[in-house]
Design an enzyme around this catalytic site. Structure first.
Site, PDB file in Angstrom:
ATOM      1  N   GLY A  15      -5.920  -3.449 -10.470  1.00  0.00           N
ATOM      2  CA  GLY A  15      -5.198  -2.174 -10.353  1.00  0.00           C
ATOM      3  C   GLY A  15      -5.597  -1.211 -11.459  1.00  0.00           C
ATOM      4  O   GLY A  15      -4.788  -0.398 -11.937  1.00  0.00           O
ATOM      5  N   LEU A  17      -7.354   1.451 -11.725  1.00  0.00           N
ATOM      6  CA  LEU A  17      -7.440   2.914 -11.566  1.00  0.00           C
ATOM      7  C   LEU A  17      -6.070   3.585 -11.636  1.00  0.00           C
ATOM      8  O   LEU A  17      -5.953   4.797 -11.482  1.00  0.00           O
ATOM      9  CB  LEU A  17      -8.109   3.271 -10.236  1.00  0.00           C
ATOM     10  CG  LEU A  17      -9.587   2.885 -10.102  1.00  0.00           C
ATOM     11  CD1 LEU A  17     -10.137   3.326  -8.760  1.00  0.00           C
ATOM     12  CD2 LEU A  17     -10.414   3.506 -11.220  1.00  0.00           C
ATOM     13  N   GLN A  19      -2.001   4.293 -13.332  1.00  0.00           N
ATOM     14  CA  GLN A  19      -1.505   4.986 -14.534  1.00  0.00           C
ATOM     15  C   GLN A  19      -1.744   4.147 -15.791  1.00  0.00           C
ATOM     16  O   GLN A  19      -2.201   4.668 -16.809  1.00  0.00           O
ATOM     17  CB  GLN A  19      -0.004   5.290 -14.388  1.00  0.00           C
ATOM     18  CG  GLN A  19       0.541   6.167 -15.499  1.00  0.00           C
ATOM     19  CD  GLN A  19       2.065   6.257 -15.533  1.00  0.00           C
ATOM     20  OE1 GLN A  19       2.763   5.568 -14.788  1.00  0.00           O
ATOM     21  NE2 GLN A  19       2.588   7.111 -16.398  1.00  0.00           N
ATOM     22  N   ASP A  41     -10.161  -2.540  -8.758  1.00  0.00           N
ATOM     23  CA  ASP A  41      -9.103  -1.883  -8.000  1.00  0.00           C
ATOM     24  C   ASP A  41      -9.455  -1.963  -6.518  1.00  0.00           C
ATOM     25  O   ASP A  41     -10.609  -2.170  -6.149  1.00  0.00           O
ATOM     26  CB  ASP A  41      -8.943  -0.412  -8.421  1.00  0.00           C
ATOM     27  CG  ASP A  41      -7.548   0.151  -8.129  1.00  0.00           C
ATOM     28  OD1 ASP A  41      -6.767   0.330  -9.086  1.00  0.00           O
ATOM     29  OD2 ASP A  41      -7.232   0.387  -6.943  1.00  0.00           O
ATOM     30  N   ARG A  43      -9.093   0.669  -4.758  1.00  0.00           N
ATOM     31  CA  ARG A  43      -9.797   1.946  -4.595  1.00  0.00           C
ATOM     32  C   ARG A  43     -11.126   1.877  -5.342  1.00  0.00           C
ATOM     33  O   ARG A  43     -11.289   1.070  -6.258  1.00  0.00           O
ATOM     34  CB  ARG A  43      -8.960   3.096  -5.177  1.00  0.00           C
ATOM     35  CG  ARG A  43      -7.666   3.335  -4.427  1.00  0.00           C
ATOM     36  CD  ARG A  43      -6.896   4.485  -5.038  1.00  0.00           C
ATOM     37  NE  ARG A  43      -6.212   4.150  -6.277  1.00  0.00           N
ATOM     38  CZ  ARG A  43      -5.949   5.001  -7.253  1.00  0.00           C
ATOM     39  NH1 ARG A  43      -6.327   6.266  -7.159  1.00  0.00           N
ATOM     40  NH2 ARG A  43      -5.301   4.620  -8.338  1.00  0.00           N
ATOM     41  N   TYR A 149      11.233  -3.832  -4.917  1.00  0.00           N
ATOM     42  CA  TYR A 149      10.421  -3.833  -6.149  1.00  0.00           C
ATOM     43  C   TYR A 149      11.035  -4.808  -7.155  1.00  0.00           C
ATOM     44  O   TYR A 149      10.336  -5.664  -7.721  1.00  0.00           O
ATOM     45  CB  TYR A 149      10.399  -2.414  -6.710  1.00  0.00           C
ATOM     46  CG  TYR A 149       9.613  -2.223  -7.992  1.00  0.00           C
ATOM     47  CD1 TYR A 149       8.231  -2.308  -8.006  1.00  0.00           C
ATOM     48  CD2 TYR A 149      10.265  -1.913  -9.193  1.00  0.00           C
ATOM     49  CE1 TYR A 149       7.510  -2.097  -9.178  1.00  0.00           C
ATOM     50  CE2 TYR A 149       9.558  -1.692 -10.359  1.00  0.00           C
ATOM     51  CZ  TYR A 149       8.178  -1.791 -10.348  1.00  0.00           C
ATOM     52  OH  TYR A 149       7.470  -1.575 -11.511  1.00  0.00           O
ATOM     53  N   LYS A 153       9.734  -8.332  -8.839  1.00  0.00           N
ATOM     54  CA  LYS A 153       9.572  -8.482 -10.294  1.00  0.00           C
ATOM     55  C   LYS A 153      10.320  -9.732 -10.797  1.00  0.00           C
ATOM     56  O   LYS A 153       9.792 -10.471 -11.623  1.00  0.00           O
ATOM     57  CB  LYS A 153      10.049  -7.229 -11.031  1.00  0.00           C
ATOM     58  CG  LYS A 153       9.129  -6.011 -10.838  1.00  0.00           C
ATOM     59  CD  LYS A 153       7.705  -6.262 -11.278  1.00  0.00           C
ATOM     60  CE  LYS A 153       6.812  -5.047 -11.166  1.00  0.00           C
ATOM     61  NZ  LYS A 153       5.383  -5.338 -11.394  1.00  0.00           N
TER      62      LYS A 153
HETATM   63  P1  NAD Z   1      -0.167   2.536 -10.289  1.00  0.00           P
HETATM   64  O1  NAD Z   1       0.518   2.663  -8.970  1.00  0.00           O
HETATM   65  O2  NAD Z   1      -0.503   3.758 -11.047  1.00  0.00           O
HETATM   66  O3  NAD Z   1      -1.505   1.679 -10.117  1.00  0.00           O
HETATM   67  C1  NAD Z   1      -1.544   0.529  -9.322  1.00  0.00           C
HETATM   68  C2  NAD Z   1      -2.976   0.324  -8.893  1.00  0.00           C
HETATM   69  O4  NAD Z   1      -3.016  -0.849  -8.078  1.00  0.00           O
HETATM   70  C3  NAD Z   1      -3.529   1.472  -8.053  1.00  0.00           C
HETATM   71  O5  NAD Z   1      -4.702   1.987  -8.642  1.00  0.00           O
HETATM   72  C4  NAD Z   1      -3.811   0.856  -6.688  1.00  0.00           C
HETATM   73  O6  NAD Z   1      -4.967   1.360  -6.070  1.00  0.00           O
HETATM   74  C5  NAD Z   1      -3.972  -0.621  -7.064  1.00  0.00           C
HETATM   75  N1  NAD Z   1      -3.722  -1.529  -5.941  1.00  0.00           N
HETATM   76  C6  NAD Z   1      -2.767  -1.449  -4.985  1.00  0.00           C
HETATM   77  N2  NAD Z   1      -2.889  -2.471  -4.116  1.00  0.00           N
HETATM   78  C7  NAD Z   1      -3.917  -3.234  -4.559  1.00  0.00           C
HETATM   79  C8  NAD Z   1      -4.517  -4.427  -4.101  1.00  0.00           C
HETATM   80  N3  NAD Z   1      -4.113  -5.042  -2.979  1.00  0.00           N
HETATM   81  N4  NAD Z   1      -5.561  -4.943  -4.804  1.00  0.00           N
HETATM   82  C9  NAD Z   1      -6.018  -4.315  -5.911  1.00  0.00           C
HETATM   83  N5  NAD Z   1      -5.500  -3.165  -6.388  1.00  0.00           N
HETATM   84  C10 NAD Z   1      -4.447  -2.637  -5.724  1.00  0.00           C
HETATM   85  O7  NAD Z   1       0.736   1.540 -11.165  1.00  0.00           O
HETATM   86  P2  NAD Z   1       0.875   1.479 -12.755  1.00  0.00           P
HETATM   87  O8  NAD Z   1       1.895   2.468 -13.152  1.00  0.00           O
HETATM   88  O9  NAD Z   1      -0.441   1.491 -13.387  1.00  0.00           O
HETATM   89  O10 NAD Z   1       1.586   0.047 -12.892  1.00  0.00           O
HETATM   90  C11 NAD Z   1       0.853  -1.142 -13.050  1.00  0.00           C
HETATM   91  C12 NAD Z   1       1.831  -2.300 -13.119  1.00  0.00           C
HETATM   92  O11 NAD Z   1       2.792  -2.063 -14.147  1.00  0.00           O
HETATM   93  C13 NAD Z   1       2.642  -2.514 -11.837  1.00  0.00           C
HETATM   94  O12 NAD Z   1       2.852  -3.898 -11.658  1.00  0.00           O
HETATM   95  C14 NAD Z   1       3.965  -1.860 -12.144  1.00  0.00           C
HETATM   96  O13 NAD Z   1       5.024  -2.419 -11.414  1.00  0.00           O
HETATM   97  C15 NAD Z   1       4.100  -2.143 -13.615  1.00  0.00           C
HETATM   98  N6  NAD Z   1       4.997  -1.202 -14.284  1.00  0.00           N
HETATM   99  C16 NAD Z   1       4.662   0.123 -14.356  1.00  0.00           C
HETATM  100  C17 NAD Z   1       5.532   1.012 -14.973  1.00  0.00           C
HETATM  101  C18 NAD Z   1       5.220   2.482 -15.066  1.00  0.00           C
HETATM  102  O14 NAD Z   1       6.099   3.259 -15.456  1.00  0.00           O
HETATM  103  N7  NAD Z   1       4.001   2.907 -14.756  1.00  0.00           N
HETATM  104  C19 NAD Z   1       6.736   0.539 -15.516  1.00  0.00           C
HETATM  105  C20 NAD Z   1       7.044  -0.812 -15.395  1.00  0.00           C
HETATM  106  C21 NAD Z   1       6.158  -1.689 -14.799  1.00  0.00           C
HETATM  107  N1  SER Z   2       8.222   3.264 -13.673  1.00  0.00           N
HETATM  108  C1  SER Z   2       8.496   2.208 -12.755  1.00  0.00           C
HETATM  109  C2  SER Z   2       9.074   2.734 -11.492  1.00  0.00           C
HETATM  110  O1  SER Z   2       9.759   3.733 -11.563  1.00  0.00           O
HETATM  111  C3  SER Z   2       9.437   1.202 -13.382  1.00  0.00           C
HETATM  112  O2  SER Z   2       8.986  -0.057 -13.107  1.00  0.00           O
HETATM  113  O3  SER Z   2       8.886   2.143 -10.463  1.00  0.00           O
END
Ligand code: NAD
Ligand code: SER
Length: 340
Positions: A15, A17, A19, A41, A43, A149, A153
């Site tokens: 994943g 690509l 955030q 990724d 993508r 979600y 988790k």
């Molecule tokens: P994001 O949505 O920005 O990125 C997720 C990436 O996963 C995307 O680039 C997407 O193309 C890729 N993806 C989706 N399905 C896929 C698959 N089958 N195989 C490979 N890649 C795939 O998410 P993020 O914000 O970077 O979060 C990453 C992780 O951190 C997630 O598990 C999320 O739950 C966790 N998280 C994020 C936040 C936040 O605020 N960003 C907070 C808590 C936890």
């Molecule tokens: N930032 C994330 C969301 O809102 C928290 O895991 O889904």
């Protein structure tokens, strides 16, 4: 060659690509070397993306054969498993969310068992629910989330701990709060407003927020989150009294507070509210503030950015990025000089 030191094993980011991956991959590469970090990724990395500056793979984590192939070819020893659907996207497509979030984690853990890899798992404040104590939410407490979600988790935390105990896989996780960043946009979460607000403030000096003004949640600036992930994975295993997953936080803030802080830098910034009932209900089921004392005690976690420091840095860096994007696309500069 006899006597040659063993080459350190590679790090795989799934994943990559998204955030978090957009900042984790460069951070890992600057620490461990470009060649050692494989970005992957579903993508395809666009040309010029930092993820494509080193090894990168097209990888669908719902297919275990693809994961095993990448791990074997690159001699991967650690996986930062970021691929997932975030809370709002997951609620819109619960069946897909189960398949991606749980299916891919199971595949990563199985591959880690076979190839003796360590695993980082990003859990979330979404792993808690409405029956969890909402203030100073303890490290160990009730976890009965009401979103798909959150279900993935909590189940993910348990599955990771099972692989630690049953198979000796070194799996570690963080319960991350909403992350605020300027490099890549957020991917469909409930806390996305806290990023959108900065883009809109700089472009138009106006933002319409989808959460109500007083909806307080934990937040963290991305540099702190990246450091937390890398520090947890580097921590001495004997000091970890918990595995999956540690509460971490940097600030507990509501939309109106972030807006007030932005207004100290952009005095004409205006915010109004059009509440989205789905995301508001998700936010109201989550903690307002986490107790992260276990992470502080066990592996020395300390956030560096307060709300004030985060807003100042975020506005400065995002303004630079928007200006250079505008310059390369020929668009007229907006932002602080824009309407409002
Ligand atoms: P994001 O949505 O920005 O990125 C997720 C990436 O996963 C995307 O680039 C997407 O193309 C890729 N993806 C989706 N399905 C896929 C698959 N089958 N195989 C490979 N890649 C795939 O998410 P993020 O914000 O970077 O979060 C990453 C992780 O951190 C997630 O598990 C999320 O739950 C966790 N998280 C994020 C936040 C936040 O605020 N960003 C907070 C808590 C936890
Ligand atoms: N930032 C994330 C969301 O809102 C928290 O895991 O889904």
């Amino acid at each position: 060659m006899p006597g040659a030191p063993a080459r350190p094993r590679a790090i795989l980011v799934t994943g990559a690509l998204g955030q978090i991956g957009s900042e984790l991959v460069p951070a890992l590469r600057s620490r461990f070397g470009d060649d050692r970090v494989v970005a992957s990724d579903l993508r395809t990395a666009p040309p010029g993306a930092p993820q494509a500056a080193g090894p990168h793979e097209h990888l669908d984590c719902t297919d275990i054969a693809q994961i095993q192939d990448v791990i074997a070819r690159h001699d991967v020893g650690t996986v930062y498993h970021l691929a997932a659907l975030l809370s709002a996207s997951a609620e819109a497509k619960p069946q897909v969310a189960w398949s991606v979030n749980m299916g891919s984690l199971y595949n990563v853990l199985e591959a880690a068992r076979r190839f003796r890899c360590n695993v980082f798992f990003p859990s979330s404040i979404g792993a808690f629910g409405p029956t969890t104590p909402r203030e100073r939410t303890p490290q160990v407490t009730i976890q009965r989330p009401t979103t798909i979600y959150g279900v993935t988790k909590v189940a993910g935390e348990l599955l990771c701990d099972y692989y630690v105990q049953r198979f000796g896989v070194d799996a570690r996780g963080l319960r991350l709060p909403g992350l605020i960043s300027y490099v890549a946009p957020p991917g469909g979460g409930t806390t996305d407003y806290a990023v959108d607000m900065f883009y809109q403030a700089l472009r138009y000096a106006h933002y319409t927020c989808f959460l109500a003004p007083g909806t307080r949640l934990d937040m963290m600036y991305m540099p702190d989150a990246i450091r937390a992930m890398i520090e947890l994975m580097a921590a001495d295993a004997s000091r970890l009294s918990h595995r999956n997953a540690y509460n971490v936080t940097a600030m507990s803030v509501a939309p109106a507070q972030i807006a007030d802080e932005i207004r100290r830098h952009i005095p004409n910034f205006a915010i109004d509210y059009r509440v989205d009932p789905v995301r508001q209900a998700i936010a109201e089921s989550w903690p307002r503030s986490l107790d992260d004392s276990a992470a502080r005690k066990d592996w020395g976690w300390r956030p560096a950015f307060t709300l004030e420091a985060m807003v100042e840095d975020m506005l400065a860096r995002l303004a630079e990025r928007l200006q250079s994007a505008d310059a390369s696309s020929g668009r007229a500069a907006g932002g602080r000089h824009g309407p409002g």
